[in-house]
Scaffold this motif. Structure first.
Motif, PDB file in Angstrom:
ATOM      1  N   ASN A   4       0.788  -1.241   0.028  1.00 35.67           N
ATOM      2  CA  ASN A   4       0.013  -0.033  -0.135  1.00 35.67           C
ATOM      3  C   ASN A   4       0.896   1.286  -0.082  1.00 35.67           C
ATOM      4  O   ASN A   4       1.332   1.717   1.044  1.00 35.67           O
ATOM      5  CB  ASN A   4      -1.024  -0.017   1.355  1.00 35.67           C
ATOM      6  CG  ASN A   4      -1.999   1.055   1.219  1.00 35.67           C
ATOM      7  OD1 ASN A   4      -1.616   1.993   0.580  1.00 35.67           O
ATOM      8  ND2 ASN A   4      -3.147   0.755   1.553  1.00 35.67           N
ATOM      9  N   ILE A   5       1.269   1.989  -1.004  1.00 38.17           N
ATOM     10  CA  ILE A   5       2.094   2.883  -1.303  1.00 38.17           C
ATOM     11  C   ILE A   5       1.737   4.040  -0.548  1.00 38.17           C
ATOM     12  O   ILE A   5       2.331   4.934   0.060  1.00 38.17           O
ATOM     13  CB  ILE A   5       2.329   3.418  -2.828  1.00 38.17           C
ATOM     14  CG1 ILE A   5       2.903   2.082  -3.473  1.00 38.17           C
ATOM     15  CG2 ILE A   5       3.163   4.326  -3.094  1.00 38.17           C
ATOM     16  CD1 ILE A   5       4.187   1.686  -3.226  1.00 38.17           C
ATOM     17  N   LYS A   6       0.377   4.204  -0.627  1.00 40.55           N
ATOM     18  CA  LYS A   6      -0.231   5.614   0.053  1.00 40.55           C
ATOM     19  C   LYS A   6      -0.195   5.368   1.533  1.00 40.55           C
ATOM     20  O   LYS A   6       0.091   6.599   2.192  1.00 40.55           O
ATOM     21  CB  LYS A   6      -1.720   5.732  -0.367  1.00 40.55           C
ATOM     22  CG  LYS A   6      -2.392   6.926   0.088  1.00 40.55           C
ATOM     23  CD  LYS A   6      -3.815   7.224  -0.255  1.00 40.55           C
ATOM     24  CE  LYS A   6      -4.336   8.341   0.140  1.00 40.55           C
ATOM     25  NZ  LYS A   6      -5.698   8.612  -0.428  1.00 40.55           N
ATOM     26  N   GLU A   7      -0.383   4.418   2.139  1.00 38.38           N
ATOM     27  CA  GLU A   7      -0.230   3.947   3.525  1.00 38.38           C
ATOM     28  C   GLU A   7       1.305   4.317   4.035  1.00 38.38           C
ATOM     29  O   GLU A   7       1.692   4.963   4.913  1.00 38.38           O
ATOM     30  CB  GLU A   7      -0.571   2.754   4.158  1.00 38.38           C
ATOM     31  CG  GLU A   7      -0.610   2.517   5.485  1.00 38.38           C
ATOM     32  CD  GLU A   7      -1.001   1.291   5.892  1.00 38.38           C
ATOM     33  OE1 GLU A   7      -0.529   0.753   7.218  1.00 38.38           O
ATOM     34  OE2 GLU A   7      -1.733   0.541   5.118  1.00 38.38           O
ATOM     35  N   LEU A   8       2.134   3.743   3.177  1.00 38.25           N
ATOM     36  CA  LEU A   8       3.683   3.898   3.393  1.00 38.25           C
ATOM     37  C   LEU A   8       4.136   5.325   3.235  1.00 38.25           C
ATOM     38  O   LEU A   8       5.031   5.739   4.086  1.00 38.25           O
ATOM     39  CB  LEU A   8       4.364   2.948   2.433  1.00 38.25           C
ATOM     40  CG  LEU A   8       4.537   1.747   2.671  1.00 38.25           C
ATOM     41  CD1 LEU A   8       5.479   0.939   1.515  1.00 38.25           C
ATOM     42  CD2 LEU A   8       5.127   1.359   4.039  1.00 38.25           C
ATOM     43  N   GLN A   9       3.759   5.918   2.329  1.00 34.29           N
ATOM     44  CA  GLN A   9       3.836   7.314   2.196  1.00 34.29           C
ATOM     45  C   GLN A   9       3.486   8.368   3.503  1.00 34.29           C
ATOM     46  O   GLN A   9       4.199   8.942   4.112  1.00 34.29           O
ATOM     47  CB  GLN A   9       3.181   8.024   0.854  1.00 34.29           C
ATOM     48  CG  GLN A   9       4.042   7.664  -0.468  1.00 34.29           C
ATOM     49  CD  GLN A   9       3.261   7.973  -1.448  1.00 34.29           C
ATOM     50  OE1 GLN A   9       1.982   8.552  -1.550  1.00 34.29           O
ATOM     51  NE2 GLN A   9       3.993   8.039  -2.450  1.00 34.29           N
ATOM     52  N   GLY A  10       2.370   7.998   4.007  1.00 33.17           N
ATOM     53  CA  GLY A  10       1.788   8.590   5.219  1.00 33.17           C
ATOM     54  C   GLY A  10       2.762   8.349   6.034  1.00 33.17           C
ATOM     55  O   GLY A  10       2.743   9.093   7.159  1.00 33.17           O
ATOM     56  N   LYS A  11       2.993   7.070   6.396  1.00 36.84           N
ATOM     57  CA  LYS A  11       4.055   6.870   7.676  1.00 36.84           C
ATOM     58  C   LYS A  11       5.336   7.472   7.547  1.00 36.84           C
ATOM     59  O   LYS A  11       5.913   7.925   8.631  1.00 36.84           O
ATOM     60  CB  LYS A  11       4.350   5.155   7.564  1.00 36.84           C
ATOM     61  CG  LYS A  11       3.251   4.436   8.062  1.00 36.84           C
ATOM     62  CD  LYS A  11       3.556   2.943   8.192  1.00 36.84           C
ATOM     63  CE  LYS A  11       2.266   2.130   8.679  1.00 36.84           C
ATOM     64  NZ  LYS A  11       2.614   0.625   8.765  1.00 36.84           N
ATOM     65  N   VAL A  12       6.141   7.425   6.320  1.00 33.54           N
ATOM     66  CA  VAL A  12       7.247   8.264   6.032  1.00 33.54           C
ATOM     67  C   VAL A  12       6.947   9.785   6.469  1.00 33.54           C
ATOM     68  O   VAL A  12       7.869  10.287   7.126  1.00 33.54           O
ATOM     69  CB  VAL A  12       7.573   8.295   4.565  1.00 33.54           C
ATOM     70  CG1 VAL A  12       8.865   9.048   4.357  1.00 33.54           C
ATOM     71  CG2 VAL A  12       8.114   6.600   4.347  1.00 33.54           C
ATOM     72  N   MET A  13       5.877  10.325   5.957  1.00 37.79           N
ATOM     73  CA  MET A  13       5.765  11.715   6.179  1.00 37.79           C
ATOM     74  C   MET A  13       5.481  11.928   7.664  1.00 37.79           C
ATOM     75  O   MET A  13       6.106  13.008   8.332  1.00 37.79           O
ATOM     76  CB  MET A  13       4.555  12.174   5.416  1.00 37.79           C
ATOM     77  CG  MET A  13       4.753  12.199   3.971  1.00 37.79           C
ATOM     78  SD  MET A  13       6.519  13.174   3.601  1.00 37.79           S
ATOM     79  CE  MET A  13       5.975  15.060   4.412  1.00 37.79           C
ATOM     80  N   TYR A  14       4.927  11.122   8.189  1.00 36.65           N
ATOM     81  CA  TYR A  14       4.727  11.132   9.971  1.00 36.65           C
ATOM     82  C   TYR A  14       6.038  11.705  10.721  1.00 36.65           C
ATOM     83  O   TYR A  14       6.310  12.161  11.427  1.00 36.65           O
ATOM     84  CB  TYR A  14       3.919   9.909  10.392  1.00 36.65           C
ATOM     85  CG  TYR A  14       3.876   9.725  12.029  1.00 36.65           C
ATOM     86  CD1 TYR A  14       3.088  10.314  12.635  1.00 36.65           C
ATOM     87  CD2 TYR A  14       5.106   9.106  12.689  1.00 36.65           C
ATOM     88  CE1 TYR A  14       2.814  10.176  14.166  1.00 36.65           C
ATOM     89  CE2 TYR A  14       4.880   8.816  13.880  1.00 36.65           C
ATOM     90  CZ  TYR A  14       3.877   9.497  14.823  1.00 36.65           C
ATOM     91  OH  TYR A  14       3.840   9.380  15.917  1.00 36.65           O
TER      92      TYR A  14
END
Length: 341
Positions: A4-14
């Protein structure tokens, strides 16, 4: 594996938006790594006592040896605190991990530990030829599947809050010394000898994000520390992540001085993105659990089922032979359990 690329991007940005990297250590040198670079002389970072009131004769492992630590050493942990943490915290952590330490091939002082079932009918050892599973016929200790085996093990009794404290102790051991002034209450809390009665309320913090990565010992011993960028915020001031064997464990470290969670505000916990999140695990799905660890009483008889994939297995029937004689015939050396590493 579906990523899930979108979920991963959200974690990275967090993590990018909220945290600076306080430290990162990887066990790979084969030599001692002193984790307290800002060495302040003979004063304990936990109890605050100075030499000669306390001594510093013992080799203080910043991460317990039971997790396979051979390199990370602290010079700012006194002998009295070292003994306390071993007896009250590390013992609970060992029992919590249970059979997982054997199947993950975690090398402690005496090699990879053995596992013995509570009924005495089954055991697991790591030998020079791989994993050895012994069980009495009909015990239902293991289940053979097409390409994996499920082991039905049971954890020894442990206290959940003491397991959480064990990870907090590791987090404080690895923390830059100058930051310890923010964690005086936390250091005092993990030194308490009672888990039932405490001067402190840490219940809002007592969670673990626990991830299990399948496969043959896929993770090196590695630790990360994340320190919050802003003076205030709804995310914890300090988060600690450690990988070892098949586990990635993440906690928020109690910090009453820097955190101000009032009115029932819940901590925001997001699992740190790992390389396996981006590239997938070749041995199956990575499980993730948010585990509440605030129980102050001992947990007994907790089941721990472990699934192991294999490329090859051999089955031997005892047929009345002594187990030592059977091992000798098959040239299996239980004593050669990686303890030379």
């Amino acid at each position: 594996m579906n990523i899930n690329i979108k979920e991963l991007q959200g974690k990275v940005m967090y993590f990018i938006e909220n945290y600076d990297m306080g430290f990162h250590f990887l066990q790979n040198t084969g030599e001692t790594q002193y984790v307290d670079e800002e060495y302040s002389g003979k004063v304990c970072r936990f109890c605050g006592k100075h030499y000669p009131e306390v001594t510093f004769k013992k080799k203080a492992h910043a991460i317990p040896e039971l997790l396979g630590n051979k390199e990370f050493v602290s010079r700012t942990e006194c002998d009295a605190c070292n003994i306390h943490f071993g007896q009250f915290l590390e013992d609970n952590l060992s029992k919590y991990l249970g059979c997982g330490r054997t199947v993950s091939q975690m090398v402690s002082k005496t090699g990879v530990p053995s596992y013995k079932s509570q009924d005495g009918k089954s055991r697991i050892d790591f030998s020079d030829k791989g994993l050895i599973i012994q069980e009495v016929a009909g015990s239902k200790f293991s289940e053979m599947k097409d390409n994996h085996i499920i082991l039905h093990t049971v954890r020894q009794s442990y206290t959940p809050v003491a397991v959480y404290k064990a990870f907090v102790k590791m987090a404080l051991s690895m923390l830059p010394y100058k930051e310890m002034a923010n964690f005086v209450d936390t250091a005092d809390w993990i030194q308490e000898k009672s888990n039932i009665v405490s001067k402190y309320d840490m219940s809002n913090y007592e969670w673990i994000i626990e991830r299990f990565v399948p496969g043959p010992n896929p993770l090196p011993l590695e630790v990360w520390g994340f320190i919050r960028k802003n003076a205030t915020g709804l995310v914890p001031y300090y988060q600690f992540v450690i990988s070892f064997g098949n586990w990635i464990e993440q906690i928020a470290v109690p910090c009453h001085l820097k955190d101000n969670f009032k009115g029932g505000t819940e901590l925001t916990l997001v699992s740190m993105p790992h390389q396996y999140d981006f590239f997938g695990s070749p041995y199956g799905i990575i499980s993730e659990k948010f585990k509440k660890m605030n129980c102050k009483n001992r947990v007994k008889g907790e089941p721990l089922d472990i699934a192991l994939h294999y490329n090859k297995y051999e089955m031997h029937e005892g047929k009345g032979k002594k187990i030592d004689d059977l091992f000798k015939e098959e040239e299996i050396n239980i004593k050669a359990r990686l303890n030379k590493k």
